[in-house]
Design an enzyme around this catalytic site. Structure first.
Site, PDB file in Angstrom:
ATOM      1  N   VAL A  26       0.861  -1.177   0.000  1.00  0.00           N
ATOM      2  CA  VAL A  26       0.000   0.000   0.000  1.00  0.00           C
ATOM      3  C   VAL A  26       0.897   1.226   0.000  1.00  0.00           C
ATOM      4  CG1 VAL A  26      -1.720   1.312   1.293  1.00  0.00           C
ATOM      5  CG2 VAL A  26      -1.899  -1.176   1.137  1.00  0.00           C
ATOM      6  N   LYS A  54       5.958  -3.609  -6.669  1.00  0.00           N
ATOM      7  CA  LYS A  54       6.304  -3.841  -8.070  1.00  0.00           C
ATOM      8  C   LYS A  54       5.519  -4.987  -8.694  1.00  0.00           C
ATOM      9  CE  LYS A  54      10.695  -1.557  -8.077  1.00  0.00           C
ATOM     10  NZ  LYS A  54      10.167  -0.596  -9.061  1.00  0.00           N
ATOM     11  N   ASP A 277       7.329  -0.001 -13.694  1.00  0.00           N
ATOM     12  CA  ASP A 277       6.433  -1.155 -13.574  1.00  0.00           C
ATOM     13  C   ASP A 277       5.351  -1.118 -14.644  1.00  0.00           C
ATOM     14  OD1 ASP A 277       7.847  -2.011 -11.324  1.00  0.00           O
ATOM     15  OD2 ASP A 277       6.596  -0.814  -9.977  1.00  0.00           O
ATOM     16  N   ASN A 301       6.280   1.774 -23.960  1.00  0.00           N
ATOM     17  CA  ASN A 301       6.798   3.124 -23.757  1.00  0.00           C
ATOM     18  C   ASN A 301       5.668   4.143 -23.804  1.00  0.00           C
ATOM     19  OD1 ASN A 301       9.200   4.346 -23.140  1.00  0.00           O
ATOM     20  ND2 ASN A 301      10.092   4.193 -25.163  1.00  0.00           N
ATOM     21  N   SER A 307       1.337   7.263 -18.083  1.00  0.00           N
ATOM     22  CA  SER A 307       1.295   7.107 -16.624  1.00  0.00           C
ATOM     23  C   SER A 307       1.994   8.249 -15.895  1.00  0.00           C
ATOM     24  CB  SER A 307       1.898   5.763 -16.210  1.00  0.00           C
ATOM     25  OG  SER A 307       3.310   5.781 -16.246  1.00  0.00           O
ATOM     26  N   GLY A 312      -0.135   9.278  -8.757  1.00  0.00           N
ATOM     27  CA  GLY A 312      -0.413   7.941  -8.264  1.00  0.00           C
ATOM     28  C   GLY A 312       0.390   6.882  -8.983  1.00  0.00           C
TER      29      GLY A 312
END
Length: 328
Positions: A26, A54, A277, A301, A307, A312
């Site tokens: 978490v 991970k 990740d 990629n 992301s 987050g």
């Protein structure tokens, strides 16, 4: 009652294509101007509680894209553990072989994200420490249950007891499964020595520049030095290698071919936590769809680029509808 429970149902088939074995933590994330200095107390601009680790990150990244993926790992018997299981299931990840240890709390990651997007992370493994090789062998019939004939890809990292990871890679390799080892967080020199004999059981080794340098002794400053490191890793017995270089992209070689360098898409990073990740999980999804390694990494990629523009960890990972045209 046994202090360790599995979620495995007594009915139905366990038939994933991708198995991710690793950590589920978490995340407690504070957004700050800068990392606190020694003795400094500071206010965060914002705070978020999320899901990381991970292993879980990579499983969710693949699951959000549509992979038939299962997560194998350990959480605590607390509310965080229950919430994590729901998080995996909501994102399309099979949890039949997720274990819960009632004697321990779920692993934690304490993360500072600086204004420029970089981060500092401290992890507390907690229940994850009990996820030993002996435990896995005892509770999965010597890996038989978690490596059924449907599995084509096994993904491991370096955030659970190392012996568990290495045993999993060896067992999967012996069954003819394509094994992916992401050696993050960076191993110590002593751990490097332990890892090297197992590289012949690794189909695809996927370190970042720091981890690749530790494994090879080659200082990686650009794609040329990364190319040397790729060749050095293949000389140790790895078939395929991808060295990720953050904003600079990646260098890879498949099956001994001359290494290829690719630049990353330039974006304004808001939070880079878990981007590596996202890359690994997305890459594995595209591999499972039949794409070659280079094409899978190019598409991964693009996923990672999305992301880092969001706050987050798992919350930042894209779904197919959120990707640029042509990626899926």
């Amino acid at each position: 009652m046994n202090r360790v429970q599995t979620l495995k149902s007594q009915t139905g088939d366990f038939a994933p294509v991708v198995v991710v074995l690793g950590s589920c933590f978490v995340d407690y994330v504070a957004y700050v101007d800068h990392a606190p200095q020694l003795g400094e107390t500071m206010h965060s601009q914002n705070f978020q509680k999320g899901f990381g680790g991970k292993g879980g990150n990579q499983a969710v990244a693949a699951g959000r894209l549509g992979a038939k993926v299962a997560m194998v790992g350990m959480v605590g018997g607390d509310g965080d553990g229950a919430d994590y299981i729901k998080q995996l299931q909501t994102n399309g990840v099979n949890t039949d072989y997720m274990f819960r240890d009632s004697a321990n709390s779920t692993g934690l990651a304490m993360i500072f994200v600086e204004t420029k997007g970089s981060n500092e992370i401290v992890i507390s493994p907690n229940a994850t420490k009990t996820f030993t090789e002996a435990f896995v062998r005892e509770h999965t019939g010597g890996f038989e249950a978690i490596l059924p004939k449907s599995v084509r890809f096994v993904v491991c990292q370096h955030e659970i007891p190392l012996a568990t990871t290495l045993a999993t890679l060896k067992e999967a390799h012996q069954r003819g499964i394509y094994t992916i080892f992401n050696s993050a967080p960076a191993p110590t020199p002593a751990e490097v020595a332990v890892i090297k004999p197992y590289l012949t059981s690794v189909s695809l080794f996927c370190p970042n520049e720091v981890e690749a340098q530790l494994m090879t002794g080659i200082t990686i400053a650009d794609s040329a030095s990364a190319t040397k490191a790729v060749k050095a890793l293949q000389a140790m017995g790895v078939r395929d290698v991808v060295i990720t270089l953050g904003a600079a992209g990646f260098v890879l070689s498949e099956n001994g071919a001359e290494p290829t360098a690719e630049q990353a898409k330039r974006v304004k990073a808001v939070d880079t936590t878990g981007a590596g990740d996202c890359f690994v999980g997305s890459m594995t999804y595209f591999l499972s769809r039949g794409h070659g390694l280079l094409e899978s990494c190019r598409r991964a990629n693009a996923c990672a680029a999305v992301s880092v523009t969001r706050k987050g960890t798992q919350a930042s990972y894209p779904k197919p509808s959120e990707l640029p045209p042509g990626i899926m």
